[in-house]
Enzyme design. Structure first.
Site, PDB file in Angstrom:
ATOM      1  N   VAL A 180       0.813  -1.229   0.000  1.00  0.00           N
ATOM      2  CA  VAL A 180       0.000   0.000   0.000  1.00  0.00           C
ATOM      3  C   VAL A 180       0.843   1.275   0.000  1.00  0.00           C
ATOM      4  O   VAL A 180       0.330   2.356  -0.300  1.00  0.00           O
ATOM      5  CB  VAL A 180      -1.005   0.043   1.181  1.00  0.00           C
ATOM      6  CG1 VAL A 180      -2.031  -1.071   1.082  1.00  0.00           C
ATOM      7  CG2 VAL A 180      -0.295   0.026   2.527  1.00  0.00           C
ATOM      8  N   ASN A 223      -6.766  -1.101   6.556  1.00  0.00           N
ATOM      9  CA  ASN A 223      -6.345  -1.776   7.791  1.00  0.00           C
ATOM     10  C   ASN A 223      -4.844  -2.073   7.832  1.00  0.00           C
ATOM     11  O   ASN A 223      -4.279  -2.239   8.915  1.00  0.00           O
ATOM     12  CB  ASN A 223      -7.149  -3.086   7.923  1.00  0.00           C
ATOM     13  CG  ASN A 223      -6.541  -4.051   8.907  1.00  0.00           C
ATOM     14  OD1 ASN A 223      -6.678  -3.895  10.111  1.00  0.00           O
ATOM     15  ND2 ASN A 223      -5.819  -5.062   8.392  1.00  0.00           N
ATOM     16  N   ALA A 257       2.272   8.769  15.874  1.00  0.00           N
ATOM     17  CA  ALA A 257       2.072   9.894  14.951  1.00  0.00           C
ATOM     18  C   ALA A 257       1.289   9.437  13.716  1.00  0.00           C
ATOM     19  O   ALA A 257       0.400  10.145  13.227  1.00  0.00           O
ATOM     20  CB  ALA A 257       3.420  10.487  14.546  1.00  0.00           C
ATOM     21  N   SER A 258       1.605   8.246  13.206  1.00  0.00           N
ATOM     22  CA  SER A 258       0.911   7.760  12.004  1.00  0.00           C
ATOM     23  C   SER A 258      -0.572   7.531  12.296  1.00  0.00           C
ATOM     24  O   SER A 258      -1.435   7.865  11.483  1.00  0.00           O
ATOM     25  CB  SER A 258       1.551   6.462  11.488  1.00  0.00           C
ATOM     26  OG  SER A 258       1.272   5.361  12.337  1.00  0.00           O
ATOM     27  N   LYS A 259      -0.874   7.002  13.477  1.00  0.00           N
ATOM     28  CA  LYS A 259      -2.270   6.691  13.801  1.00  0.00           C
ATOM     29  C   LYS A 259      -3.049   7.959  14.151  1.00  0.00           C
ATOM     30  O   LYS A 259      -4.243   8.048  13.889  1.00  0.00           O
ATOM     31  CB  LYS A 259      -2.327   5.665  14.947  1.00  0.00           C
ATOM     32  CG  LYS A 259      -1.773   4.292  14.562  1.00  0.00           C
ATOM     33  CD  LYS A 259      -2.570   3.659  13.431  1.00  0.00           C
ATOM     34  CE  LYS A 259      -2.130   2.250  13.106  1.00  0.00           C
ATOM     35  NZ  LYS A 259      -2.884   1.641  11.995  1.00  0.00           N
ATOM     36  N   SER A 276      -5.828   3.617  15.978  1.00  0.00           N
ATOM     37  CA  SER A 276      -5.437   2.886  17.181  1.00  0.00           C
ATOM     38  C   SER A 276      -5.689   3.769  18.387  1.00  0.00           C
ATOM     39  O   SER A 276      -5.758   5.011  18.253  1.00  0.00           O
ATOM     40  CB  SER A 276      -3.937   2.555  17.095  1.00  0.00           C
ATOM     41  OG  SER A 276      -3.445   2.136  18.352  1.00  0.00           O
ATOM     42  N   TYR A 294       4.694   5.268  15.265  1.00  0.00           N
ATOM     43  CA  TYR A 294       3.390   4.599  15.196  1.00  0.00           C
ATOM     44  C   TYR A 294       2.294   5.537  15.709  1.00  0.00           C
ATOM     45  O   TYR A 294       1.255   5.722  15.066  1.00  0.00           O
ATOM     46  CB  TYR A 294       3.442   3.310  16.018  1.00  0.00           C
ATOM     47  CG  TYR A 294       2.187   2.469  15.958  1.00  0.00           C
ATOM     48  CD1 TYR A 294       1.885   1.693  14.840  1.00  0.00           C
ATOM     49  CD2 TYR A 294       1.287   2.443  17.030  1.00  0.00           C
ATOM     50  CE1 TYR A 294       0.730   0.918  14.784  1.00  0.00           C
ATOM     51  CE2 TYR A 294       0.139   1.669  16.987  1.00  0.00           C
ATOM     52  CZ  TYR A 294      -0.134   0.903  15.866  1.00  0.00           C
ATOM     53  OH  TYR A 294      -1.281   0.131  15.814  1.00  0.00           O
TER      54      TYR A 294
HETATM   55  P1  NAD Z   1      -0.948  -7.970  11.619  1.00  0.00           P
HETATM   56  O1  NAD Z   1       0.511  -7.730  11.526  1.00  0.00           O
HETATM   57  O2  NAD Z   1      -1.432  -9.276  12.095  1.00  0.00           O
HETATM   58  O3  NAD Z   1      -1.650  -7.659  10.230  1.00  0.00           O
HETATM   59  C1  NAD Z   1      -1.275  -6.589   9.430  1.00  0.00           C
HETATM   60  C2  NAD Z   1      -1.487  -6.985   7.989  1.00  0.00           C
HETATM   61  O4  NAD Z   1      -1.124  -5.854   7.173  1.00  0.00           O
HETATM   62  C3  NAD Z   1      -0.586  -8.150   7.563  1.00  0.00           C
HETATM   63  O5  NAD Z   1      -1.319  -9.085   6.809  1.00  0.00           O
HETATM   64  C4  NAD Z   1       0.498  -7.483   6.718  1.00  0.00           C
HETATM   65  O6  NAD Z   1       1.057  -8.324   5.736  1.00  0.00           O
HETATM   66  C5  NAD Z   1      -0.290  -6.315   6.122  1.00  0.00           C
HETATM   67  N1  NAD Z   1       0.582  -5.210   5.697  1.00  0.00           N
HETATM   68  C6  NAD Z   1       1.533  -4.574   6.427  1.00  0.00           C
HETATM   69  N2  NAD Z   1       2.167  -3.656   5.671  1.00  0.00           N
HETATM   70  C7  NAD Z   1       1.601  -3.705   4.437  1.00  0.00           C
HETATM   71  C8  NAD Z   1       1.821  -3.007   3.222  1.00  0.00           C
HETATM   72  N3  NAD Z   1       2.786  -2.091   3.110  1.00  0.00           N
HETATM   73  N4  NAD Z   1       1.035  -3.290   2.166  1.00  0.00           N
HETATM   74  C9  NAD Z   1       0.081  -4.246   2.250  1.00  0.00           C
HETATM   75  N5  NAD Z   1      -0.150  -4.964   3.368  1.00  0.00           N
HETATM   76  C10 NAD Z   1       0.588  -4.689   4.446  1.00  0.00           C
HETATM   77  O7  NAD Z   1      -1.504  -6.808  12.558  1.00  0.00           O
HETATM   78  P2  NAD Z   1      -2.953  -6.533  13.195  1.00  0.00           P
HETATM   79  O8  NAD Z   1      -2.818  -6.511  14.661  1.00  0.00           O
HETATM   80  O9  NAD Z   1      -3.970  -7.384  12.569  1.00  0.00           O
HETATM   81  O10 NAD Z   1      -3.119  -5.028  12.765  1.00  0.00           O
HETATM   82  C11 NAD Z   1      -4.019  -4.597  11.770  1.00  0.00           C
HETATM   83  C12 NAD Z   1      -4.200  -3.107  11.935  1.00  0.00           C
HETATM   84  O11 NAD Z   1      -4.752  -2.830  13.221  1.00  0.00           O
HETATM   85  C13 NAD Z   1      -2.898  -2.302  11.857  1.00  0.00           C
HETATM   86  O12 NAD Z   1      -3.137  -1.100  11.164  1.00  0.00           O
HETATM   87  C14 NAD Z   1      -2.581  -2.014  13.306  1.00  0.00           C
HETATM   88  O13 NAD Z   1      -1.819  -0.858  13.482  1.00  0.00           O
HETATM   89  C15 NAD Z   1      -3.982  -1.838  13.871  1.00  0.00           C
HETATM   90  N6  NAD Z   1      -4.069  -2.023  15.316  1.00  0.00           N
HETATM   91  C16 NAD Z   1      -3.655  -3.179  15.886  1.00  0.00           C
HETATM   92  C17 NAD Z   1      -3.751  -3.306  17.270  1.00  0.00           C
HETATM   93  C18 NAD Z   1      -3.301  -4.556  17.957  1.00  0.00           C
HETATM   94  O14 NAD Z   1      -3.083  -4.510  19.183  1.00  0.00           O
HETATM   95  N7  NAD Z   1      -3.154  -5.683  17.284  1.00  0.00           N
HETATM   96  C19 NAD Z   1      -4.267  -2.261  18.043  1.00  0.00           C
HETATM   97  C20 NAD Z   1      -4.679  -1.091  17.399  1.00  0.00           C
HETATM   98  C21 NAD Z   1      -4.581  -0.973  16.024  1.00  0.00           C
END
Ligand code: NAD
Length: 263
Positions: A65, A90, A157-159, A142, A155
């Site tokens: 992405v 996501n 700052a991005s969120k 987040s 992280y």
């Molecule tokens: P995860 O690592 O299990 O899944 C992230 C997915 O994004 C993976 O499949 C990865 O391959 C894909 N990805 C990463 N960079 C990419 C790129 N440049 N292009 C295409 N795909 C890409 O993580 P998750 O916990 O499922 O997180 C999903 C989202 O939720 C993220 O944005 C994360 O910041 C957010 N989030 C997670 C939590 C948590 O505690 N798990 C809390 C708040 C927010």
């Protein structure tokens, strides 16, 4: 299987695993056709095959992405299959480094994927949605977009940026029938947290910080996306939804003090 999203096309980035995969699964179970963009081709293949084996309509594209050309091409191809009704931005990464030690390339990579990547996909998809005068954008922010966590300057700052990007999309595109909202989970057990995640860690974390007394699961988060994408949420736009078991609502008192407030 229900029919809430039958004849809808939902695009989920980062849907090959973790929270994104649960969002994909729920939309599939609600009758949607789902396109997944993910740069992890192995996980993507596995996820898409499993979902198809269960009778779901899934398109899978290997897309980074943070690469605008790849995004533009892939969105065009997905639109050719069917107009995209719902976008779930996501995809994200989370690296933990103290502020003083973050190198420029690490900072840039996090911003490129978490914020600029979401911008590329949203802009590309919204150009089509605006022409059709309908569409929904849901951005995965987040709790860290609202409340700083140490070791996470890039992280956080991005969120935080994603929340204001969401609000701007909402106010600019509301008159074209496009809604945009941000979702802010607290700690969720998923592969992104593999470095720290263990039963002991999450128990202690929940005990210290989370009034609900447990950390989140993918099942706590995914249904919120379905609600916000649905027609029931037709008048909700520009909002930020926190899913954190009460963590941001206020400080959790020490267990020893609870005796005095428990009824
Ligand atoms: P995860 O690592 O299990 O899944 C992230 C997915 O994004 C993976 O499949 C990865 O391959 C894909 N990805 C990463 N960079 C990419 C790129 N440049 N292009 C295409 N795909 C890409 O993580 P998750 O916990 O499922 O997180 C999903 C989202 O939720 C993220 O944005 C994360 O910041 C957010 N989030 C997670 C939590 C948590 O505690 N798990 C809390 C708040 C927010």
């Amino acid at each position: 299987m229900n029919s809430r999203f039958t004849n809808r096309h939902v695009l989920v980035t980062g849907g090959a695993r973790g929270i994104g995969l649960e969002i994909v699964r729920r939309f599939c179970e609600a009758g949607a056709m789902v396109s997944i963009f993910d740069y992890n081709s192995e996980a993507l293949d596995q996820t898409a095959s499993q979902l198809r084996a269960n009778g779901h309509k899934v398109n899978a594209s290997v897309v980074d992405v943070s690469d605008q050309q790849q995004v533009t091409k892939a969105v065009e191809a997905a639109e050719q299959i069917a107009p995209i009704d719902v976008l779930v931005n996501n995809a994200g990464i989370c690296e933990v480094t103290p502020f003083l030690n973050i190198e420029a390339n690490e900072w840039q990579k996090t911003l490129d994927i978490n914020l600029t990547g979401a911008f590329y996909v949203a802009q590309s998809v919204c150009r089509y949605m605006v022409q059709r005068r309908t569409g929904v954008v849901l951005n995965m922010s987040s709790k860290n977009g609202l409340d700083a966590e140490l070791g996470h300057a890039h992280y956080n700052a991005s969120k935080a940026g994603l929340i204001l990007l969401t609000k701007t999309i909402a106010i600019e595109l509301a008159r074209f029938g496009v809604r945009a909202n941000a979702v802010c989970p607290g700690y969720v057990r998923s592969p992104i947290n593999n470095d720290v995640d263990s039963d002991e860690f999450v128990e202690e974390f929940a005990d210290r910080y989370i009034p609900a007394g447990r950390v989140g699961t993918v099942a706590d988060v995914a249904p919120v996306f379905l609600f916000l994408a649905s027609d029931e949420a037709a008048y909700i736009t520009g909002q930020t939804f926190v899913i954190d078991g009460g963590q941001l609502a206020g400080q959790k008192p020490w267990a020893s003090l609870l005796g005095s407030v428990d009824s």
